[in-house]
Structures are given as C-alpha cells and as structure tokens.
Design an enzyme around this catalytic site. Structure first.
Site, PDB file in Angstrom:
ATOM      1  N   LYS A  13       3.962  12.473   0.997  1.00 62.35           N
ATOM      2  CA  LYS A  13       4.177  13.919   1.147  1.00 62.35           C
ATOM      3  C   LYS A  13       5.671  14.226   1.111  1.00 62.35           C
ATOM      4  O   LYS A  13       6.092  15.223   0.522  1.00 62.35           O
ATOM      5  CB  LYS A  13       3.637  14.392   2.493  1.00 62.35           C
ATOM      6  CG  LYS A  13       2.146  14.437   2.586  1.00 62.35           C
ATOM      7  CD  LYS A  13       1.824  15.171   3.878  1.00 62.35           C
ATOM      8  CE  LYS A  13       0.469  14.835   4.399  1.00 62.35           C
ATOM      9  NZ  LYS A  13       0.274  15.380   5.752  1.00 62.35           N
ATOM     10  N   ASP A  68      -0.329  20.977   7.532  1.00 64.58           N
ATOM     11  CA  ASP A  68      -1.569  20.473   8.127  1.00 64.58           C
ATOM     12  C   ASP A  68      -2.690  20.711   7.121  1.00 64.58           C
ATOM     13  O   ASP A  68      -2.707  21.744   6.437  1.00 64.58           O
ATOM     14  CB  ASP A  68      -1.866  21.185   9.453  1.00 64.58           C
ATOM     15  CG  ASP A  68      -2.789  20.352  10.348  1.00 64.58           C
ATOM     16  OD1 ASP A  68      -2.856  19.121  10.161  1.00 64.58           O
ATOM     17  OD2 ASP A  68      -3.434  20.937  11.230  1.00 64.58           O
TER      18      ASP A  68
HETATM   19  P1  ITT Z   1       0.768  13.797   8.925  1.00 60.42           P
HETATM   20  O1  ITT Z   1       1.051  12.337   9.129  1.00 60.42           O
HETATM   21  O2  ITT Z   1       1.673  14.445   7.915  1.00 60.42           O
HETATM   22  O3  ITT Z   1       0.657  14.595  10.218  1.00 60.42           O
HETATM   23  P2  ITT Z   1      -2.106  13.659   8.898  1.00 60.42           P
HETATM   24  O4  ITT Z   1      -2.426  12.195   8.948  1.00 60.42           O
HETATM   25  O5  ITT Z   1      -2.241  14.485  10.127  1.00 60.42           O
HETATM   26  O6  ITT Z   1      -0.660  13.852   8.240  1.00 60.42           O
HETATM   27  P3  ITT Z   1      -3.249  15.612   7.091  1.00 60.42           P
HETATM   28  O7  ITT Z   1      -3.077  16.760   7.991  1.00 60.42           O
HETATM   29  O8  ITT Z   1      -2.458  15.601   5.824  1.00 60.42           O
HETATM   30  O9  ITT Z   1      -3.060  14.185   7.826  1.00 60.42           O
HETATM   31  O10 ITT Z   1      -4.752  15.438   6.678  1.00 60.42           O
HETATM   32  C1  ITT Z   1      -5.824  15.504   7.588  1.00 60.42           C
HETATM   33  C2  ITT Z   1      -7.009  14.708   7.097  1.00 60.42           C
HETATM   34  O11 ITT Z   1      -7.420  15.167   5.806  1.00 60.42           O
HETATM   35  C3  ITT Z   1      -6.776  13.198   6.933  1.00 60.42           C
HETATM   36  O12 ITT Z   1      -7.985  12.556   7.287  1.00 60.42           O
HETATM   37  C4  ITT Z   1      -6.528  13.007   5.463  1.00 60.42           C
HETATM   38  O13 ITT Z   1      -6.946  11.734   5.044  1.00 60.42           O
HETATM   39  C5  ITT Z   1      -7.363  14.122   4.855  1.00 60.42           C
HETATM   40  N1  ITT Z   1      -6.732  14.616   3.637  1.00 60.42           N
HETATM   41  C6  ITT Z   1      -5.556  15.305   3.575  1.00 60.42           C
HETATM   42  N2  ITT Z   1      -5.235  15.587   2.302  1.00 60.42           N
HETATM   43  C7  ITT Z   1      -6.237  15.056   1.545  1.00 60.42           C
HETATM   44  C8  ITT Z   1      -6.483  14.980   0.165  1.00 60.42           C
HETATM   45  O14 ITT Z   1      -5.638  15.496  -0.726  1.00 60.42           O
HETATM   46  N3  ITT Z   1      -7.579  14.371  -0.271  1.00 60.42           N
HETATM   47  C9  ITT Z   1      -8.453  13.820   0.596  1.00 60.42           C
HETATM   48  N4  ITT Z   1      -8.295  13.824   1.924  1.00 60.42           N
HETATM   49  C10 ITT Z   1      -7.196  14.428   2.398  1.00 60.42           C
END
Ligand code: ITT
Length: 195
Positions: A13, A68
């Site tokens: 990201k 998020d």
């Molecule tokens: P940070 O470290 O930046 O806080 P995070 O682990 O909290 O990130 P996100 O908010 O980006 O994760 O995502 C939340 C959930 O959604 C997490 O289980 C990801 O695997 C899933 N997710 C996020 N973007 C996705 C995508 O493009 N395709 C599939 N799953 C996704």
C-alpha cells in the site's frame, strides 16, 4: 504542496500511495516505527481511518493519511465489514477468513451472494480539518476459491463484468484498474487537487 505521513505499515500500500502522492508534489514520510497502532474501535471504515490518521497527526505534527478496507456481504447484513481482517478471530490468516465466510454462505444461491469491497482513505491535518474519500467495487461471493493472484478475499470475489472470474484470477494490473482501492486513490487525487 505539503508533507503527509502514512499510517499504513503495509509495504504494498505504501508504494502505491507514495507514487500517486509524489506525482502531486506531496512529500511522503513512512510511518515512524515508535508510534503504536491504534485500536480500530469504530463501526465504520470512515471512523477507523480517521482514528488512525488523527493518532498519527498527534504523534508527528504532520498531516497524516490512513486507509481502511472491508468486504460487505448483503445477505450477511454487511459482515464481515469493518471486521474483515479479523473475521475468523484475532490473528486469523486470509485462508481462515475466506473459510469462515464460505461456511456462512453454504446454503445461499449465487444470485443472493451480492457483495462489495469498500476502501476509505482519510487525510487529517494539524489544523483540525480532514478529507475522507471512498472507492467501491461491486460483485458476488463465489462458492469456492479460484485463482492465485492477490490476497485477502480476492479468491472468492467475482467483480461485476469480469466474465465470472475472481479477482485472484486477474493479473495485478487488471485488478488495479478496477479495484476499490484504486478508485479511492483516484477520488483522493481529485479531492486534493480542489482543496
Ligand atoms: P493495515 O495494515 O494497513 O492497517 P489491514 O491489515 O487492517 O491493513 P485492510 O484494512 O487493508 O487491512 O483490509 C481489511 C481486510 O480486507 C483484510 O482481511 C484484507 O486481507 C482484506 N482486503 C483488503 N483489501 C483487499 C483486496 O484488495 N482484496 C481482497 N481482500 C482485501
């Protein structure tokens, strides 16, 4: 234009955001290692993105950018939603989360498996102002995982207009062209240009 510090510690990201922001003349700083993560206690993506951004403004004095993301499934009343990362429990893997999701949809027909990914990006400024943008991708949850690209819930998410392919069956560039995250980033660029 200004300096932004990024809340995400996720290198994929950070690279994507840095490229877009530097094109706009923004200086981008990585998240300082000594700043603790905040608890994501809000029940909305907007609330959690702002919590993360404000905590970083307080810790650094710079404008801060946080995102998020969640997967919202209609028949599950929007679950896993803001709890997408921990759907199968604290420390759950992507495979665990997908398995839990599919287990909750076993008896649900394909035409009732509508869902959307949503990404919210918040920028908080030391003067107390903020910008919040959102990007979404509509689709359905398949019965079984398919494909090897991507991460998270990509293997079971079939975007509208993809010819039945999951996001994990698309090349990264193809996913990036339509994804919820890239749409949010484009909306952020537009918001920063007019602010
Ligand atoms: P940070 O470290 O930046 O806080 P995070 O682990 O909290 O990130 P996100 O908010 O980006 O994760 O995502 C939340 C959930 O959604 C997490 O289980 C990801 O695997 C899933 N997710 C996020 N973007 C996705 C995508 O493009 N395709 C599939 N799953 C996704």
């Amino acid at each position: 234009m200004s300096t932004f510090v990024l809340a995400t510690a996720n290198p994929h990201k950070a690279v994507e955001l840095r490229a877009v922001l530097e094109d706009l003349g923004v200086t981008v700083l990585a998240r300082p290692r000594d700043v603790p993560e905040v608890d994501e206690t809000s029940d909305t993506l907007e609330g959690n993105a702002l919590l993360k951004a404000w905590a970083l403004v307080e810790a650094t004095g710079f404008a801060a950018l946080a995102d998020d993301t969640g997967l919202f499934v209609d028949v599950l009343e929007g679950r896993p939603g803001v709890r997408s990362a921990r759907y199968a429990g604290e420390g759950a893997s992507d495979a665990d989360n997908v398995e839990r999701l599919l287990s909750e949809l076993v008896n649900v027909d394909l035409d009732e498996r509508g869902a959307r990914f949503a990404t919210v990006i918040a920028v908080a400024y030391p003067d107390g102002s903020s910008i919040v943008v959102r990007g979404e991708l509509e689709g359905t949850i398949d019965h079984y995982p398919r494909g090897s690209h991507g991460f998270g819930y990509d293997s079971v998410f079939v975007p509208l207009g993809s010819g039945g392919r999951t996001l994990a069956q698309m090349a990264p560039e193809e996913k990036n062209a339509i994804s919820h995250r890239s749409r949010a980033v484009r909306n952020l660029v537009a918001a920063l240009r007019i602010s």
